[in-house]
Write a protein that holds these residues in place. Structure first.
Motif, short mmCIF file in Angstrom:
data_model
loop_
_atom_site.label_atom_id
_atom_site.label_comp_id
_atom_site.label_asym_id
_atom_site.label_seq_id
_atom_site.Cartn_x
_atom_site.Cartn_y
_atom_site.Cartn_z
N TYR A 234 -41.66 67.53 42.86
CA TYR A 234 -40.21 67.52 42.96
C TYR A 234 -39.79 66.80 44.24
N ASP A 236 -37.20 65.01 45.03
CA ASP A 236 -35.81 65.05 45.48
C ASP A 236 -35.29 66.49 45.55
N GLY A 262 -34.23 69.39 41.04
CA GLY A 262 -34.44 67.97 40.74
C GLY A 262 -35.45 67.79 39.62
N GLU A 263 -36.11 66.64 39.63
CA GLU A 263 -37.05 66.29 38.57
C GLU A 263 -38.44 66.02 39.16
N TYR A 265 -41.55 63.78 39.84
CA TYR A 265 -41.80 62.36 40.04
C TYR A 265 -43.31 62.10 40.07
N LEU A 327 -37.86 56.29 46.07
CA LEU A 327 -37.68 56.97 44.80
C LEU A 327 -36.90 56.10 43.82
N ASP A 328 -37.40 56.02 42.59
CA ASP A 328 -36.69 55.40 41.48
C ASP A 328 -36.25 56.54 40.57
N LYS A 329 -34.95 56.92 40.68
CA LYS A 329 -34.47 58.10 39.97
C LYS A 329 -34.36 57.87 38.47
N ASP A 330 -34.25 56.62 38.06
CA ASP A 330 -34.20 56.36 36.63
C ASP A 330 -35.58 56.53 35.98
N LYS A 331 -36.59 55.97 36.62
CA LYS A 331 -37.94 56.07 36.08
C LYS A 331 -38.68 57.32 36.56
N ARG A 332 -38.08 58.01 37.55
CA ARG A 332 -38.70 59.20 38.15
C ARG A 332 -40.08 58.87 38.70
N VAL A 334 -42.22 57.22 42.35
CA VAL A 334 -42.18 57.06 43.80
C VAL A 334 -43.10 55.90 44.17
#
Length: 811
Positions: A234, A236, A262-263, A265, A327-332, A334
């Motif tokens: 996690y 984020d 969060g999600e 990664y 962090l790439d939040k779209d692709k989740r 790092v």
């Protein structure tokens, strides 16, 4: 706000100055002084005779006098061209008492008060007292005591003095009633709070104090909460808010934390950038996160520390490794970059020793693995520190590095030590349950004249033995660490004087001399080789000594045993301390051989393996195993013809004809089991084979009673095989802060002694459990055991001991 209030106060005070028409000061007179000298006032006064006086100058002078905190009131007047300054002195503190405090020591409070000028003999400042009051309340709040009250009482005394009495009512510690984590869905409250220091009351709270609120502990727990999530992907994760509330009665605390999970990664890539002083392939071996794996902040931190440690070992003492996660939040995912800044490579200019008032520098320097003029290495620094600690000369060892002024590539390494006594002159009385009262006198020095040599001379006497011993050891006979030692011993034992039956009844008288070499192999391994001569006279006692032992002596054909003993030992020691290790361990293998010129030719092997593991929260696990075995070799004792004559003599006398025991292991060299430092819960040396006095019959089932013996108990005789295993957990008790002074442990012991290898049976291993206290007391080492045997054999109850102890130095 305090500064603004002070300025307003000074502005109002300055109004007490008269509105001056400018004039030249011809003289200055100060009225109202009693305790403070006029010279002191003039030192602080920013005006003097001949200066031009005005309203602005007057205000500046009043402000300067108030800032001295000597005066509660200052006024200025004009008498012709004479400036008159009227002051009212603040009272002095004649007496300062503090009462009612339990959590904070009075000495600590007095030091803190003195640092801000609130002490006996100082000038009294009411504002400082108010600040102290608020600070004390804040300190008690940090300890969870929110119902505390601090009440200062000021009593006026004659001669402008005051007595201050600070009354503290600590109240009760507020207990945590609830801890709520709001917003967690991936993990339960129990999972994420498992490692928290704070918690709600439970059956262990009396010890752990986990239900007592502390701002520092809460901060640490929130960091653990964040680490828990970020170590599991996690990246984020965030804590939106934290609320701490207290009930109106100030006895109950409520804690709530709102989190955003969060999600999860994953790592998309790991880059190494910066200055590469080592091949990238070498550095990547120390990166413990890989593309495709779940994000793990703990593994990233471990990677950065490992790379820094590697660089520090080759001279880059100030290397930096900084992680930059993108962090790439779209692709989740790092994208991780580790930026390496090795800095300037440095070497050690000097190694400086401080605090060693007795120990010579060269004694410490020969333990240093970090050499002057070589590249700095953190690994050799750490190893040097451990070697110094293992000497036992120092209570504390600290190693620090400092850049050489004006140089970018040099450091000085400073080794600061706090010496402790390495020698003693003792005249003491000790006590052991199996030895009775022990009278001892000894002179010993493990650091002779600061040279690192060991010398000892001593004597000891107890209920059944007398022993004198002299020993000398030089650990550095050669520069590469080969040591030499000499030992001279005289001892006399009479086991017939032991009341509790821990030994078979016989007596010995022995003189021995030996010399040995200590040979280092590596930093952790060493050999010890020696040779010695001994003469041992063994006397049996008719009707008391088991007949089997008398028969053995008759078959050997000599009651004085002469031996030439060769010894060889190997030891590997990785412990991190001398008195109370917390990690590392020892492996050792020792051989003793009675050479062919000896009366009885035999060999003994003893192997030992132990290790310490820190398992968190101050707990240390210790495992230890010992195996000893002995056997004769060659032909011992009388000839076959003489043995036939001996059997005939026994038959003619109507006594049982002895079996051939000439190649049995000599009983005076047997291993023993049980005791305060062995299998605890059993009397010393009582486990293993037991014989009945007089008849020499083996006690039935290794029991304790004999039906046809002078004694009503069997006599332990030990055996040629010994097995010992120990599991011990050292406990972090709050009232034992210094583990080098005392330690408490919970243990499980198992072991036994056997006549020979063929006699071994795991079913007959004895076992016990309990608590043990080891204390380096002023009178010498003390051991107290409370043990409960839980695996026994019939007859063992005679030899069981629930409480065992020994104290006083043994030589």
């Amino acid at each position: 706000m305090k500064r603004i209030a002070a300025l307003i106060l000074l502005a109002s005070l300055s109004a007490k100055a008269l509105a001056f028409d400018p004039f030249v000061i011809s003289d200055i007179r100060i009225d109202g002084l009693s305790r403070i000298s006029a010279g002191t006032v003039f030192n602080y006064l920013p005006i003097s005779r001949g200066d031009q006086m005005s309203d602005a100058v007057a205000q500046r002078a009043i402000r300067a006098l108030y800032q001295t905190k000597f005066f509660s009131d200052v006024e200025m007047e004009r008498d012709g061209n004479i400036l008159v300054i009227k002051v009212v002195e603040r009272p002095s503190i004649a007496k300062l008492t503090i009462r009612g405090n339990k959590d904070i020591k009075t000495e600590d409070l007095q030091k803190g008060l003195k640092s801000i000028g609130l002490a006996e003999g100082e000038t009294f400042d009411r504002l400082a007292l108010d600040n102290v009051q608020q600070e004390l309340i804040h300190q008690y709040y940090n300890r969870g005591k929110y119902s505390v009250s601090v009440i200062p009482h000021v009593v006026r005394l004659e001669r402008n003095r005051v007595a201050i009495d600070v009354e503290i009512r600590e109240g009760q510690v507020a207990k945590i009633k609830e801890i709520n984590i709001v917003g967690n869905h991936a993990f339960t409250d129990k999972q994420i709070r498992d490692d928290f220091e704070l918690g709600t009351p439970n059956w262990m709270s009396w010890y752990s104090k986990n239900d007592q609120y502390s701002q520092e502990k809460l901060k640490g727990d929130l960091e653990k909460l964040q680490s828990y999530y970020m170590d599991r992907g996690y990246a984020d994760f965030g804590i939106d808010s934290t609320q701490v509330s207290i009930a109106p009665d100030k006895q109950s605390m409520y804690i709530a934390a709102d989190v955003k999970e969060g999600e999860i990664y994953k790592i998309s890539d790991v880059k190494l950038l910066g200055t590469m002083v080592l091949p990238e392939a070498t550095l990547r071996q120390l990166v413990f996160v890989k593309p495709g794996e779940v994000f793990n902040r703990g593994a990233i931190e471990t990677s950065t520390k490992a790379i820094k440690a590697l660089l520090a070992n080759i001279g880059y003492a100030y290397a930096k490794v900084t992680p930059y996660p993108k962090l790439d939040k779209d692709k989740r995912t790092v994208d991780l970059t580790l930026y390496i800044e090795p800095g300037q490579r440095v070497y050690v200019r000097r190694v400086i020793f401080q605090g060693n008032t007795l120990t010579e520098d060269n004694v410490m320097r020969r333990e240093m693995r970090q050499l002057e003029g070589s590249w700095y290495s953190q690994a050799t620094i750490d190893r040097s520190k451990i070697r110094l600690q293992q000497l036992g000369y120092f209570k504390k060892v600290d190693v620090d590095k400092k850049r050489v002024p004006g140089s970018d590539d040099q450091v000085d390494v400073t080794v600061k030590v706090e010496e402790q006594s390495a020698g003693s002159l003792q005249f003491g009385i000790g006590y052991s349950q199996y030895s009775g009262i022990i009278l001892s006198a000894s002179v010993s020095e493990r650091n002779l004249f600061g040279s690192g040599d060991t010398v000892s001379v001593g004597g000891e006497r107890s209920a059944y033995y007398t022993r004198y011993n002299a020993n000398y050891y030089n650990p550095y006979l050669t520069d590469n660490g080969i040591g030499i030692g000499y030992n001279l011993t005289y001892s006399k034992t009479d086991y017939n004087n032991v009341d509790n039956g821990e030994f078979a009844d016989y007596s010995t008288s022995q003189q021995a001399f030996s010399t040995y070499l200590g040979i280092p192999i590596t930093d952790y391994q060493s050999l010890r080789a020696g040779i010695g001569l001994s003469s041992n006279k063994v006397n049996s006692i008719a009707g008391y000594t088991p007949q089997q032992l008398i028969d053995y002596q008759n078959e050997i054909g000599n009651y004085t045993i002469h031996s030439t003993i060769g010894t060889l030992g190997w030891t590997m020691d990785t412990r991190n301390g001398y008195w109370a290790p917390t990690r590392g361990g020892q492996l050792s293998l020792n051989a003793e051989v009675a050479l062919p010129s000896s009366t009885v030719k035999y060999w003994k092997l003893t192997g030992q393996a132990n290790h310490y593991w820190p398992i968190g929260h101050g707990f240390v696990l210790y495992l230890n195993g010992v195996v000893g075995y002995g056997k004769t070799y060659g032909q011992n004792g009388i000839s076959d013809a003489q043995f036939d004559q001996l059997k005939a003599a026994y038959a003619a006398a109507g006594t049982p004809v002895p079996t051939d025991m000439r190649n049995d292991f000599p009983f005076w060299e047997n291993f023993y089991s049980g005791g305060v430092t062995d299998v605890r819960g059993f009397q010393d040396n009582t486990l293993g084979p037991r014989l009945c006095g007089g008849t020499g019959a083996l006690a039935q089932g290794s029991g304790s009673y004999c039906n046809s013996s002078y004694y009503n108990y069997a006599q332990p005789i030990g055996g040629a095989l010994k097995v010992l295993g120990t599991a011990e957990l050292y406990l972090p008790l709050p009232f034992l802060k210094d583990v080098n002074t005392a330690r408490v442990s919970w243990f499980v012991d198992t072991g036994n002694a056997y006549a020979n290898w063929n006699s071994f049976s795991a079913k007959t291993l004895r076992a016990s459990t309990g608590l043990s206290l080891h204390w380096q007391s002023p009178m010498g080492p003390m051991i107290i055991n409370f043990a409960l045997p839980f695996r026994t054999q019939p007859g063992d109850n005679y030899y069981e001991e629930r409480i065992q102890f020994t104290f006083g130095s043994t030589f």
